[in-house]
Design an enzyme around this catalytic site. Structure first.
Site, PDB file in Angstrom:
ATOM      1  N   SER A 144       0.788  -1.287  -0.020  1.00 12.88           N
ATOM      2  CA  SER A 144       0.039  -0.111  -0.011  1.00 12.88           C
ATOM      3  C   SER A 144       0.923   1.278   0.160  1.00 12.88           C
ATOM      4  CB  SER A 144      -1.112   0.040   1.241  1.00 12.88           C
ATOM      5  OG  SER A 144      -1.367   1.255   1.356  1.00 12.88           O
ATOM      6  N   TYR A 158      -1.428  -0.201  10.284  1.00 10.91           N
ATOM      7  CA  TYR A 158      -1.703  -0.796   8.788  1.00 10.91           C
ATOM      8  C   TYR A 158      -0.614  -0.388   8.191  1.00 10.91           C
ATOM      9  CZ  TYR A 158      -3.579  -0.847   4.243  1.00 10.91           C
ATOM     10  OH  TYR A 158      -3.481  -1.199   3.033  1.00 10.91           O
ATOM     11  N   LYS A 162       1.951  -2.824   6.051  1.00  9.31           N
ATOM     12  CA  LYS A 162       2.369  -3.022   4.905  1.00  9.31           C
ATOM     13  C   LYS A 162       3.950  -2.269   4.441  1.00  9.31           C
ATOM     14  CE  LYS A 162      -1.490  -4.196   3.147  1.00  9.31           C
ATOM     15  NZ  LYS A 162      -1.700  -5.484   2.232  1.00  9.31           N
TER      16      LYS A 162
END
Length: 186
Positions: A144, A158, A162
């Site tokens: 991401s 998060y 990633k």
């Protein structure tokens, strides 16, 4: 695809929507046998219908990839159905929920890591085992933009998870190249 050559086989995790669904449909239309893995059956079956492929070319596997037993079931079903693996698209992942740093709990941290780190590493491991025996393969890990900028408010964990995917992908590429296994990130 040449009818005399064996069909190539792919697994796509998170195949019920977005990038995973698009990848699964494209691979099916390109002649691959594809195991579409996701949490809900209906979106996976919709992807198969969208691809318009013959029965037996697609394998729909409802799975929670963060559960090791469920993940092992996926690998066993792919082996039984197709007997090989040429491409793994490690796409499943997610934010879980926006959570500010002052509200982190052990359960929240564990859920983000299980979804975005642990399962990616375990799926790369399983794919590498199969692909080494075959003498080749391709692994694609989906990261991401959050890996580069650290995520927005409430999504730092998060973004960091990633970041793991991006960094580990580079390392796995160096480790597995000698086995004729390409590892790329998206």
């Amino acid at each position: 695809m040449d009818p005399q050559s064996p069909r190539k086989v792919a697994i796509v995790t998170g195949a019920g929507s977005g990038i995973g669904r698009a990848a699964g449909v494209a691979l099916l239309r390109d002649g691959f046998a594809v195991a579409l893995a996701g949490r809900r059956r209906e979106p996976l079956e919709e992807a198969v219908r969208e691809a318009g492929v013959p029965a037996g070319q697609a394998l729909v596997v409802v799975t929670d990839i963060t559960d090791p037993a469920s993940g092992r079931n996926l690998w066993a079903r792919v082996k039984d159905a197709f007997g090989r693996l040429d491409v793994l698209i490690n796409n499943a992942g997610g934010l879980v929920k926006r959570t500010p740093v002052v509200d982190y709990t052990e359960e929240f941290l564990a859920s983000v890591i299980a979804l975005n780190v642990t399962q990616v590493a375990l799926f790369v491991r399983e794919a590498a085992i199969v692909m080494r025996k075959q003498g080749k393969g391709n692994i694609i890990n989906v990261s991401s933009i959050a890996a580069r900028h650290g995520g927005g408010p409430g999504s730092v964990i998060y973004g960091a998870s990633k970041g793991f995917v991006s960094t580990a992908t580079r390392g796995w590429a160096k480790e597995l190249v000698k086995d004729n296994i390409r590892v790329n990130g998206l």
